[in-house]
Design an enzyme around this catalytic site. Structure first.
Site, PDB file in Angstrom:
ATOM      1  CE  LYS A 112      77.185  18.615   0.592  1.00 15.29           C
ATOM      2  NZ  LYS A 112      77.973  19.669  -0.056  1.00 15.29           N
ATOM      3  CE  LYS A 195      75.792  22.520   5.845  1.00 14.39           C
ATOM      4  NZ  LYS A 195      75.701  23.772   5.098  1.00 14.39           N
ATOM      5  CE  LYS A 198      76.028  28.259  -1.186  1.00 17.25           C
ATOM      6  NZ  LYS A 198      77.126  27.298  -1.119  1.00 17.25           N
TER       7      LYS A 198
HETATM    8  P1  ATP Z   1      76.218  22.933   0.070  1.00 13.03           P
HETATM    9  O1  ATP Z   1      74.942  22.423   0.661  1.00 13.03           O
HETATM   10  O2  ATP Z   1      76.229  22.999  -1.450  1.00 13.03           O
HETATM   11  O3  ATP Z   1      77.438  22.258   0.649  1.00 13.03           O
HETATM   12  P2  ATP Z   1      76.461  25.049   1.931  1.00 13.03           P
HETATM   13  O4  ATP Z   1      75.205  25.701   2.303  1.00 13.03           O
HETATM   14  O5  ATP Z   1      77.045  24.057   2.874  1.00 13.03           O
HETATM   15  O6  ATP Z   1      76.270  24.456   0.486  1.00 13.03           O
HETATM   16  P3  ATP Z   1      79.106  25.978   1.295  1.00 13.03           P
HETATM   17  O7  ATP Z   1      79.404  26.764   0.063  1.00 13.03           O
HETATM   18  O8  ATP Z   1      79.447  24.525   1.294  1.00 13.03           O
HETATM   19  O9  ATP Z   1      77.554  26.163   1.612  1.00 13.03           O
HETATM   20  O10 ATP Z   1      79.799  26.646   2.545  1.00 13.03           O
HETATM   21  C1  ATP Z   1      80.261  27.998   2.572  1.00 13.03           C
HETATM   22  C2  ATP Z   1      80.555  28.398   3.988  1.00 13.03           C
HETATM   23  O11 ATP Z   1      79.348  28.563   4.720  1.00 13.03           O
HETATM   24  C3  ATP Z   1      81.378  27.363   4.766  1.00 13.03           C
HETATM   25  O12 ATP Z   1      82.329  28.055   5.559  1.00 13.03           O
HETATM   26  C4  ATP Z   1      80.372  26.682   5.651  1.00 13.03           C
HETATM   27  O13 ATP Z   1      80.935  26.159   6.837  1.00 13.03           O
HETATM   28  C5  ATP Z   1      79.425  27.829   5.939  1.00 13.03           C
HETATM   29  N1  ATP Z   1      78.080  27.362   6.276  1.00 13.03           N
HETATM   30  C6  ATP Z   1      77.287  26.621   5.466  1.00 13.03           C
HETATM   31  N2  ATP Z   1      76.115  26.377   6.049  1.00 13.03           N
HETATM   32  C7  ATP Z   1      76.160  26.968   7.276  1.00 13.03           C
HETATM   33  C8  ATP Z   1      75.241  27.073   8.352  1.00 13.03           C
HETATM   34  N3  ATP Z   1      74.033  26.515   8.289  1.00 13.03           N
HETATM   35  N4  ATP Z   1      75.612  27.770   9.452  1.00 13.03           N
HETATM   36  C9  ATP Z   1      76.835  28.336   9.531  1.00 13.03           C
HETATM   37  N5  ATP Z   1      77.754  28.274   8.550  1.00 13.03           N
HETATM   38  C10 ATP Z   1      77.424  27.604   7.423  1.00 13.03           C
HETATM   39 MG    MG Z   2      78.672  22.826   2.291  1.00 11.50          MG
END
Ligand code: ATP
Ligand code: MG
Length: 332
Positions: A112, A195, A198
């Site tokens: 990040k 992955k 968000k």
């Molecule tokens: P950011 O990019 O802001 O970090 P994010 O998409 O990673 O957002 P988080 O809020 O950080 O979302 O994570 C929430 C939950 O979703 C965590 O348990 C994380 O491991 C899970 N998660 C996030 N992205 C994935 C993915 N692509 N596949 C499976 N689990 C995911």
């Molecule tokens: Mg995350």
């Protein structure tokens, strides 16, 4: 009952399919077997710059989506992290037993901060895994249901718990990761080895639960697939098709083998067309329920305040023990 704790960042208006399949869906299931604590981690969402009005909106939207996905405040404790001040308080203590080098090894920070430019990254982004350790340890969680990307942070949490327990006396339960292999890493539709995220995915790589279903269908249909034409599950050779099969299987309950057999002799287009329908069917009711919760923000806030109060009784007890163990004077 064993206890679980997990959280999700309000860094976007909508959750994406990875959040749902990798985490939230398991949270819903664990309500029935565990003493479950789930939070919208807004402290984590201010680590990379944010807009206050948007954050407020996204925090409510996140809570509404969790309820829409099936969290039941009667069966779990649902709250917003900043409403339980013990998180920040324990975060400080844990930071003081974390090595600088140890924190520097977190790959998510490296990723990040590289994207933001190292000089522009905040100290908060750097210490976020330490706050996350505090989130978990405050509740004496036995298990933490998360996606694969959180495995390293959980290892850090365990190291810190162990270190604290050894130094100051047994205080924290050792939390285990609860990661369901099949859905632990849903990948970006346009970049199927990364992955779905968000903050990092482009709009076309991401299926957002709250987006226009027609748009979501279009994205599935234009997902990057692999060379060749055979529909088989092979994450190394065919990451794109394998990701689509994973999503298909998770949303319908059909096994991958069953799907592969069903699409034998058919093309990528057939698979995408059917999956687009499955995704749309899945999204509609979630959207409806989310909107219902968002229509009454006062009620939603009230429900979250009750959750925070419940969380504070557990978090407060842990913090009191911690403060005592490390030698802080008890307040009058
Ligand atoms: P950011 O990019 O802001 O970090 P994010 O998409 O990673 O957002 P988080 O809020 O950080 O979302 O994570 C929430 C939950 O979703 C965590 O348990 C994380 O491991 C899970 N998660 C996030 N992205 C994935 C993915 N692509 N596949 C499976 N689990 C995911
Ligand atoms: Mg995350």
């Amino acid at each position: 009952r064993p206890r679980v704790l997990s959280g999700i960042q309000p860094t976007a208006e909508s959750f994406h399919l990875g959040n749902y399949l990798g985490a939230v869906r398991n949270w819903v299931a664990l309500q029935d077997t565990h003493d479950a604590f789930y939070c919208v981690v807004d402290l984590h969402a201010i680590t990379s710059g944010h807009d206050p009005a948007l954050l407020r909106r996204r925090t409510r939207a996140s809570a509404a989506q969790l309820l829409a996905a099936g969290l039941d405040p009667e069966r779990c404790t649902l709250f917003v992290q900043s409403q339980v001040p013990e998180h920040a308080q324990l975060g400080w203590v844990m930071g003081c037993i974390t090595g600088f080098g140890e924190a520097s090894r977190m790959t998510q920070f490296k990723d990040k901060s590289q994207k933001q430019g190292a000089d522009r990254s905040s100290v908060g982004l750097f210490t976020y895994p330490i706050l996350q350790a505090a989130d978990i340890l405050l509740y004496q969680a036995d298990a933490v249901p998360v996606g694969e990307d959180q495995r390293q942070h959980l290892e850090l949490t365990r190291d810190l718990a162990q270190r604290f327990n050894t130094t100051f006396g047994a205080t924290f339960t050792m939390p285990a990761p609860y990661i369901i292999k099949e859905t632990a890493k849903i990948t970006d539709l346009q970049e199927p080895t990364a992955k779905m995220s968000k903050s990092a995915s482009t709009a076309s790589g991401l299926i957002e639960l709250l987006e226009d279903p027609a748009k979501a269908a279009k994205k599935i249909k234009s997902a990057v697939t692999d060379t060749g034409r055979e529909i088989i599950f092979d994450q190394a050779a065919k990451p794109g098709v394998s990701n689509l099969l994973t999503i298909y299987s998770a949303l319908t309950g059909r096994s991958i083998d069953d799907l592969v057999a069903a699409y034998d002799g058919k093309g990528y287009g057939d698979l995408k067309k059917d999956l687009a329908e499955v995704v749309v069917e899945f999204m509609r009711p979630i959207q409806q329920r989310t909107n219902t919760y968002l229509e009454d923000p006062a009620q939603l806030d009230k429900l979250l305040a009750i959750g925070a109060e419940k969380a504070r009784t557990v978090a407060g007890a842990t913090l009191k023990t911690v403060y005592d163990r490390i030698g802080f004077l008890a307040p009058g």
